[in-house]
Design an enzyme around this catalytic site. Structure first.
Site, PDB file in Angstrom:
ATOM      1  N   ARG A  26       0.821  -1.215   0.000  1.00 45.77           N
ATOM      2  CA  ARG A  26       0.000   0.000   0.000  1.00 45.77           C
ATOM      3  C   ARG A  26       0.853   1.262   0.000  1.00 45.77           C
ATOM      4  NH1 ARG A  26      -2.010  -2.384   4.384  1.00 45.77           N
ATOM      5  NH2 ARG A  26      -1.776  -0.546   5.717  1.00 45.77           N
ATOM      6  N   GLY A  27       1.960   1.221   0.783  1.00 46.98           N
ATOM      7  CA  GLY A  27       2.702   2.452   1.031  1.00 46.98           C
ATOM      8  C   GLY A  27       3.850   2.731   0.095  1.00 46.98           C
ATOM      9  N   LYS A  41      22.511  -2.630  -1.820  1.00 45.96           N
ATOM     10  CA  LYS A  41      21.389  -2.389  -0.913  1.00 45.96           C
ATOM     11  C   LYS A  41      21.313  -3.463   0.171  1.00 45.96           C
ATOM     12  CE  LYS A  41      16.998  -2.787   0.518  1.00 45.96           C
ATOM     13  NZ  LYS A  41      16.152  -3.899   0.926  1.00 45.96           N
TER      14      LYS A  41
END
Length: 390
Positions: free
Chosen positions: A17-18, A216
Site C-alpha cells: 500500500r505504502g 542495498k
C-alpha cells in the site's frame, strides 16, 4: 476516472500500500490489490481512499491513494486471473517465502492473455532475484503453448527495493507511514525486443541489477539487522536507540565496513561513493522519527541467516577472497541469539533447530554452507557457543 493502464498487486500490506501502490497510482495506473487476508481486502473494498505519509528530516508529506480495487484470492480466484490477464503490470510484495503461493493465478492469466503485448512481471521483495524465483514457480504451472511463446505473453524483470516502513500506529487502519527515502531499481533488458517497459515514476531502470541489489542488501539490510540483533541483546526498543549507543554504533559501522570492501572490489564502486552511501544509510536508520522497532527488524532470523542473505551472503564472498569477516561473524552470533521472540515463528524454529541438531548440521541447514566452504569453520564455533549457552 477511466485509466488506460492497470496494475495488479499481490500483497495488501504496508510495502504494497505504502510503496508499490503509491508509485503505480502516482504514475496513472489503476491498482487492483490481491490478498488472502479478509480484513485487509474488506477494508480496501469499504474505503475509497487511504493516506500515505512520508516521514523525512524536513517533516511529513501526505498523499492520498484512491481509484483502486481489491480482490480476495481465496474466494475470487477467477476474477483475479481475469484482472491479471488484462493488466499491463503484475507486482508482488508478499515475502520471498510466499512467492510459490502467488504463482498459479499469474500462470493462468498468462495462459488466458490475448493482448498483443506482454505483461510486465516484477517481484518487489527483500531478496536477490525474486522475480526469477517467482518465474520458476509460474513456469511450472503454465501450459505448453504459453511456455513455447512466453516472451510474447510476459516479461520478467528483477528489481531491488529500498524503503523503511516502521511499525504503524495501532489505529492507522489502511493508512501507512513510510520513510521519505526510496530506491526502486528494475532491470531493463527483459523489456527489449517487443516488451513494454512500465512507465512508473520513481523506477530507476538499469542494465545490470546485481550491483544495486548487493549494495542495498549488504549495506541497508546488513546494518539494519546488525543493529536489531545487537539491540535486542542490549534490551533496546528502537533502532535509533541502538545507534545512539557509541559502542553499538561502532559495531554496526564495522559490519558495513566489511561489506563495503566487497562492494568496492567486486562491483568497481569507488571507495568514496560507497562510504557516502554507508553514511546516508546509517543516518536513515538512526532517524528517531521512524520509531523503528528492534524486534520488528530482527524478525525472521532463519531467512536472514540463510546463504544468500545479508550476513552469510557477503561473508561467504569475503571468505572466498580471503578477506576479513570478524564483524559479520559477530552479527551472525547475535542473530543466532534471537530465539523465542514473541510473535515471531522463525525465532522459535531457530531455537528448536539449535536444540535438536549438531553444530555442523545447523551451519549446513541454517546458513546453507557445506564443510568445504571457508566460512563454515568460522561459523561453527559460534553455533557451538550459542548451543552451549556461554
Amino acid at each position: 476516472m477511466p485509466y488506460d493502464k492497470k496494475a495488479v498487486h499481490f500483497g495488501g500490506g504496508n510495502i504494497g500500500r505504502g510503496f508499490v501502490a503509491e508509485f503505480l497510482h502516482n504514475s496513472g495506473y489503476e491498482v487492483v490489490f490481491v490478498d488472502v487476508m479478509d480484513s485487509i481486502i474488506e477494508a480496501l473494498q469499504k474505503q475509497s481512499s487511504y493516506t500515505v505519509t512520508e516521514i523525512g528530516d524536513d517533516g511529513e508529506r501526505e498523499f492520498t491513494i484512491d481509484h483502486y480495487r481489491a480482490l480476495n484470492s481465496k474466494h475470487e480466484m477467477d476474477k483475479v486471473v481475469q484482472e491479471i490477464a488484462s493488466a499491463d503490470v503484475v507486482t508482488c510484495a508478499v515475502g520471498p517465502n510466499i512467492l510459490k503461493f502467488v504463482a498459479e493465478p499469474v500462470a493462468k492469466a498468462i495462459d488466458a492473455r490475448t493482448l498483443d503485448y506482454p505483461i510486465a512481471v516484477i517481484a518487489c521483495e527483500n531478496a536477490i532475484n525474486a522475480t526469477t524465483t517467482w518465474r520458476g514457480f509460474i513456469e511450472g504451472k503454465l501450459s505448453e503453448d504459453s511456455k513455447s511463446n512466453l516472451d510474447k505473453k510476459a516479461r520478467f524483470a528483477n528489481s531491488a527495493i529500498d524503503r523503511i516502513v516502521p511499525v504503524q500506529d495501532k489505529d492507522a487502519g489502511l493508512n501507512v507511514k513510510i520513510e521519505k527515502f526510496y530506491e526502486w531499481c528494475v532491470e531493463q533488458k527483459p523489456f527489449e525486443n517487443g516488451g513494454k517497459k512500465p512507465d512508473v515514476k520513481g523506477i530507476h531502470y538499469v542494465d545490470d541489477l546485481e550491483p544495486y541489489i548487493e549494495r542495498k542488501l549488504f549495506t541497508v539490510n546488513t546494518s539494519h539487522a546488525t543493529a536489531a540483533y545487537y539491540g535486542h541483546q542490549a534490551k533496546k526498543q528502537y533502532i535509533h536507540e541502538v545507534l545512539q549507543d557509541k559502542k553499538l554504533h561502532d559495531i554496526v559501522r564495522d559490519a558495513v565496513k566489511e561489506t563495503a570492501h566487497l562492494i568496492v572490489s567486486k562491483h568497481g564502486v569507488s571507495v568514496q561513493e560507497q562510504n557516502d552511501y554507508v553514511d546516508s544509510i546509517i543516518k536513515r536508520i538512526s532517524n528517531p522519527v521512524l520509531k523503528d522497532n528492534v524486534e520488528r527488524v530482527g524478525r525472521a532470523p532463519l531467512r536472514k541467516l540463510s546463504r544468500k542473505e545479508r550476513f552469510v551472503g557477503p561473508a561467504a564472498q569475503l571468505a572466498e577472497r580471503g578477506e576479513k569477516v570478524d564483524a559479520l561473524l559477530g552479527a551472525i552470533e547475535q542473530a543466532y541469539l534471537f530465539q523465542n521472540v514473541e510473535g515471531d515463528e522463525e525465532s522459535a524454529e531457530l531455537a528448536k533447530i539449535l536444540k535438536e541438531n549438531s553444530a555442523e548440521e545447523v551451519v549446513t541447514k541454517v546458513n546453507g554452507l557445506d564443510k568445504s566452504h571457508p566460512l563454515f569453520e568460522k561459523i561453527l564455533p559460534i553455533v557451538k557457543k550459542v548451543q552451549g549457552g556461554s
